[in-house]
Design a protein around this motif. Structure first.
Motif, PDB file in Angstrom:
ATOM      1  N   ARG A  97       0.813  -1.211   0.000  1.00 54.08           N
ATOM      2  CA  ARG A  97       0.000   0.000   0.000  1.00 54.08           C
ATOM      3  C   ARG A  97       0.853   1.270   0.000  1.00 54.08           C
ATOM      4  NH1 ARG A  97      -5.098   0.315   0.651  1.00 54.08           N
ATOM      5  NH2 ARG A  97      -5.254  -1.732   1.555  1.00 54.08           N
ATOM      6  N   GLY A  98       1.969   1.258   0.675  1.00 53.70           N
ATOM      7  CA  GLY A  98       2.822   2.447   0.718  1.00 53.70           C
ATOM      8  C   GLY A  98       2.134   3.603   1.449  1.00 53.70           C
ATOM      9  N   THR A  99       2.534   4.803   1.116  1.00 51.30           N
ATOM     10  CA  THR A  99       1.942   5.989   1.738  1.00 51.30           C
ATOM     11  C   THR A  99       1.140   6.756   0.690  1.00 51.30           C
ATOM     12  OG1 THR A  99       3.900   7.316   1.276  1.00 51.30           O
ATOM     13  CG2 THR A  99       3.817   6.201   3.410  1.00 51.30           C
ATOM     14  N   THR A 123       2.190   5.837  -7.697  1.00 50.72           N
ATOM     15  CA  THR A 123       2.247   7.230  -8.130  1.00 50.72           C
ATOM     16  C   THR A 123       3.709   7.604  -8.299  1.00 50.72           C
ATOM     17  OG1 THR A 123       0.265   7.680  -6.849  1.00 50.72           O
ATOM     18  CG2 THR A 123       1.590   9.581  -7.472  1.00 50.72           C
ATOM     19  N   PRO A 124       4.051   8.355  -9.328  1.00 50.80           N
ATOM     20  CA  PRO A 124       5.444   8.796  -9.468  1.00 50.80           C
ATOM     21  C   PRO A 124       5.903   9.561  -8.224  1.00 50.80           C
ATOM     22  CG  PRO A 124       4.143   9.422 -11.404  1.00 50.80           C
ATOM     23  CD  PRO A 124       3.191   8.882 -10.380  1.00 50.80           C
ATOM     24  N   TYR A 125       7.192   9.518  -7.952  1.00 50.15           N
ATOM     25  CA  TYR A 125       7.737  10.163  -6.763  1.00 50.15           C
ATOM     26  C   TYR A 125       7.365  11.639  -6.701  1.00 50.15           C
ATOM     27  CZ  TYR A 125      10.981  11.846  -3.258  1.00 50.15           C
ATOM     28  OH  TYR A 125      11.523  12.437  -2.148  1.00 50.15           O
ATOM     29  N   GLU A 126       7.366  12.302  -7.850  1.00 51.71           N
ATOM     30  CA  GLU A 126       7.055  13.737  -7.867  1.00 51.71           C
ATOM     31  C   GLU A 126       5.569  14.009  -7.697  1.00 51.71           C
ATOM     32  OE1 GLU A 126       7.191  12.178 -12.070  1.00 51.71           O
ATOM     33  OE2 GLU A 126       8.493  12.019 -10.322  1.00 51.71           O
ATOM     34  N   GLY A 127       4.760  12.979  -7.688  1.00 53.54           N
ATOM     35  CA  GLY A 127       3.325  13.137  -7.471  1.00 53.54           C
ATOM     36  C   GLY A 127       2.551  13.376  -8.751  1.00 53.54           C
ATOM     37  N   ILE A 128       1.276  13.596  -8.596  1.00 52.04           N
ATOM     38  CA  ILE A 128       0.383  13.868  -9.718  1.00 52.04           C
ATOM     39  C   ILE A 128      -0.417  15.118  -9.362  1.00 52.04           C
ATOM     40  CG2 ILE A 128      -1.682  13.078 -10.938  1.00 52.04           C
ATOM     41  CD1 ILE A 128      -0.736  10.232 -10.505  1.00 52.04           C
ATOM     42  N   GLU A 129      -0.553  16.004 -10.311  1.00 54.01           N
ATOM     43  CA  GLU A 129      -1.388  17.173 -10.095  1.00 54.01           C
ATOM     44  C   GLU A 129      -2.211  17.384 -11.355  1.00 54.01           C
ATOM     45  OE1 GLU A 129      -1.082  21.895  -8.864  1.00 54.01           O
ATOM     46  OE2 GLU A 129       0.587  20.547  -8.448  1.00 54.01           O
ATOM     47  N   GLY A 130      -3.502  17.649 -11.159  1.00 46.35           N
ATOM     48  CA  GLY A 130      -4.351  17.864 -12.311  1.00 46.35           C
ATOM     49  C   GLY A 130      -5.708  18.397 -11.904  1.00 46.35           C
ATOM     50  N   GLN A 131      -6.420  18.887 -12.899  1.00 47.20           N
ATOM     51  CA  GLN A 131      -7.785  19.366 -12.670  1.00 47.20           C
ATOM     52  C   GLN A 131      -8.665  18.155 -12.350  1.00 47.20           C
ATOM     53  OE1 GLN A 131      -9.482  21.220 -16.121  1.00 47.20           O
ATOM     54  NE2 GLN A 131     -11.391  21.701 -15.084  1.00 47.20           N
ATOM     55  N   VAL A 132      -9.611  18.347 -11.451  1.00 45.59           N
ATOM     56  CA  VAL A 132     -10.516  17.270 -11.052  1.00 45.59           C
ATOM     57  C   VAL A 132     -11.809  17.363 -11.854  1.00 45.59           C
ATOM     58  CG1 VAL A 132     -11.875  16.323  -9.142  1.00 45.59           C
ATOM     59  CG2 VAL A 132      -9.538  17.142  -8.732  1.00 45.59           C
ATOM     60  N   VAL A 133     -12.234  16.209 -12.379  1.00 45.27           N
ATOM     61  CA  VAL A 133     -13.505  16.102 -13.085  1.00 45.27           C
ATOM     62  C   VAL A 133     -14.419  15.251 -12.210  1.00 45.27           C
ATOM     63  CG1 VAL A 133     -14.687  15.273 -15.150  1.00 45.27           C
ATOM     64  CG2 VAL A 133     -12.385  16.271 -15.330  1.00 45.27           C
ATOM     65  N   ARG A 134     -15.499  15.857 -11.740  1.00 42.79           N
ATOM     66  CA  ARG A 134     -16.415  15.187 -10.802  1.00 42.79           C
ATOM     67  C   ARG A 134     -17.589  14.562 -11.544  1.00 42.79           C
ATOM     68  NH1 ARG A 134     -21.191  16.628  -8.662  1.00 42.79           N
ATOM     69  NH2 ARG A 134     -21.776  15.731  -6.665  1.00 42.79           N
ATOM     70  N   VAL A 135     -17.855  13.287 -11.211  1.00 42.82           N
ATOM     71  CA  VAL A 135     -19.047  12.586 -11.701  1.00 42.82           C
ATOM     72  C   VAL A 135     -19.692  11.908 -10.495  1.00 42.82           C
ATOM     73  CG1 VAL A 135     -18.162  12.202 -14.034  1.00 42.82           C
ATOM     74  CG2 VAL A 135     -17.755  10.482 -12.277  1.00 42.82           C
ATOM     75  N   GLU A 136     -20.971  11.541 -10.635  1.00 37.87           N
ATOM     76  CA  GLU A 136     -21.681  10.932  -9.506  1.00 37.87           C
ATOM     77  C   GLU A 136     -21.893   9.430  -9.643  1.00 37.87           C
ATOM     78  OE1 GLU A 136     -25.271  13.049  -8.654  1.00 37.87           O
ATOM     79  OE2 GLU A 136     -24.230  14.941  -8.332  1.00 37.87           O
ATOM     80  N   SER A 137     -21.536   8.877 -10.792  1.00 34.50           N
ATOM     81  CA  SER A 137     -21.795   7.441 -10.983  1.00 34.50           C
ATOM     82  C   SER A 137     -20.825   6.847 -11.990  1.00 34.50           C
ATOM     83  CB  SER A 137     -23.222   7.226 -11.488  1.00 34.50           C
ATOM     84  OG  SER A 137     -23.352   7.745 -12.802  1.00 34.50           O
ATOM     85  N   LEU A 138     -20.806   5.529 -12.023  1.00 34.73           N
ATOM     86  CA  LEU A 138     -19.999   4.820 -12.996  1.00 34.73           C
ATOM     87  C   LEU A 138     -20.517   5.098 -14.407  1.00 34.73           C
ATOM     88  CD1 LEU A 138     -17.606   2.909 -13.235  1.00 34.73           C
ATOM     89  CD2 LEU A 138     -19.177   0.997 -12.947  1.00 34.73           C
ATOM     90  N   ALA A 139     -21.830   5.194 -14.552  1.00 34.20           N
ATOM     91  CA  ALA A 139     -22.418   5.492 -15.862  1.00 34.20           C
ATOM     92  C   ALA A 139     -21.957   6.863 -16.360  1.00 34.20           C
ATOM     93  CB  ALA A 139     -23.942   5.434 -15.786  1.00 34.20           C
ATOM     94  N   GLU A 140     -21.922   7.845 -15.473  1.00 38.55           N
ATOM     95  CA  GLU A 140     -21.445   9.184 -15.851  1.00 38.55           C
ATOM     96  C   GLU A 140     -19.977   9.153 -16.252  1.00 38.55           C
ATOM     97  OE1 GLU A 140     -21.970  13.056 -13.704  1.00 38.55           O
ATOM     98  OE2 GLU A 140     -23.598  11.943 -12.724  1.00 38.55           O
ATOM     99  N   LEU A 141     -19.196   8.368 -15.514  1.00 38.66           N
ATOM    100  CA  LEU A 141     -17.775   8.241 -15.830  1.00 38.66           C
ATOM    101  C   LEU A 141     -17.598   7.617 -17.208  1.00 38.66           C
ATOM    102  CD1 LEU A 141     -14.843   8.572 -14.803  1.00 38.66           C
ATOM    103  CD2 LEU A 141     -15.032   6.268 -13.836  1.00 38.66           C
ATOM    104  N   ARG A 142     -18.369   6.568 -17.485  1.00 37.28           N
ATOM    105  CA  ARG A 142     -18.293   5.905 -18.796  1.00 37.28           C
ATOM    106  C   ARG A 142     -18.723   6.841 -19.930  1.00 37.28           C
ATOM    107  NH1 ARG A 142     -20.296   0.522 -16.262  1.00 37.28           N
ATOM    108  NH2 ARG A 142     -18.386  -0.705 -16.352  1.00 37.28           N
TER     109      ARG A 142
END
Length: 193
Positions: A97-99, A123-142
């Motif tokens: 699991r790591g940190t 995750t790469p050592y330097e991390g990940i940064e990005g805009q967040v896209v919010r959805v409420e369901s798996l169907a919305e994500l698909r």
């Protein structure tokens, strides 16, 4: 008093009705009777399980406990008089699991509490940064296109509803089980559920 039943005896109980008494050779019947009597008078099976669980403890595949359990089993089998005892080499997938450090960086910086799902890619050592896209369901994500999600972080904001019968668990479980795959197929950097 502890009573244990060896597997050989259980097998005999299951298959005995399928075989007529006349078709069982006398020596097999005598051996079966000895196994039955031993099962009713000895507790070796219980003692072995107790030893494994108390002396070795947790044995998650690929862990130090797994290796300890193999060493325990080899030693125990030799102690019991088995010959040609050995361990075959096996490859066991292991995930650590790591940190994890999740933060909102803008417009109001704050740290979030999170945990990695088993088997998640690192995750790469330097991390990940990005805009967040919010959805409420798996169907919305698909329904999102690669253009809508590529280079962004997918956030599936699904509330697991509590029900006495556990029915709220299934939809949440499906999201946890494949949401990250659906998001990755659309180019997401990461998935938060």
């Amino acid at each position: 008093m502890r009573t244990t039943i060896p597997i050989a005896f259980l097998t005999l109980l299951v298959f005995a009705p399928l075989v007529s008494a006349q078709s069982i050779p006398a020596e097999v019947g005598a051996t079966a009777a000895k196994l039955r009597d031993a099962a009713l008078s000895e507790s070796i099976a219980y003692d072995l399980v107790e030893s494994l669980t108390m002396e070795v403890g947790p044995r998650l595949a690929g862990s130090a406990g797994d290796a300890a359990a193999v060493a325990w089993a080899i030693a125990k089998m030799k102690e019991l008089g088995f010959e040609r005892v050995h361990a075959d080499p096996v490859e066991v997938p292991h995930w650590d699991r790591g940190t994890l450090d999740v933060r909102v960086t803008a417009p109001y910086p704050q740290r979030l509490t999170a945990t990695s799902l088993g088997g998640s890619p690192g995750t790469p050592y330097e991390g990940i940064e990005g805009q967040v896209v919010r959805v409420e369901s798996l169907a919305e994500l698909r329904a999102l296109s690669r253009q809508q999600l590529s280079g962004r972080i997918a956030f599936v904001d699904h509330v697991m509803e509590r029900h006495r019968d556990g029915s709220g668990y299934s939809p949440a479980s499906r999201i946890r089980g494949c949401g990250h795959v659906v998001a990755a197929e659309r180019g997401a950097l990461a998935t938060i559920i």
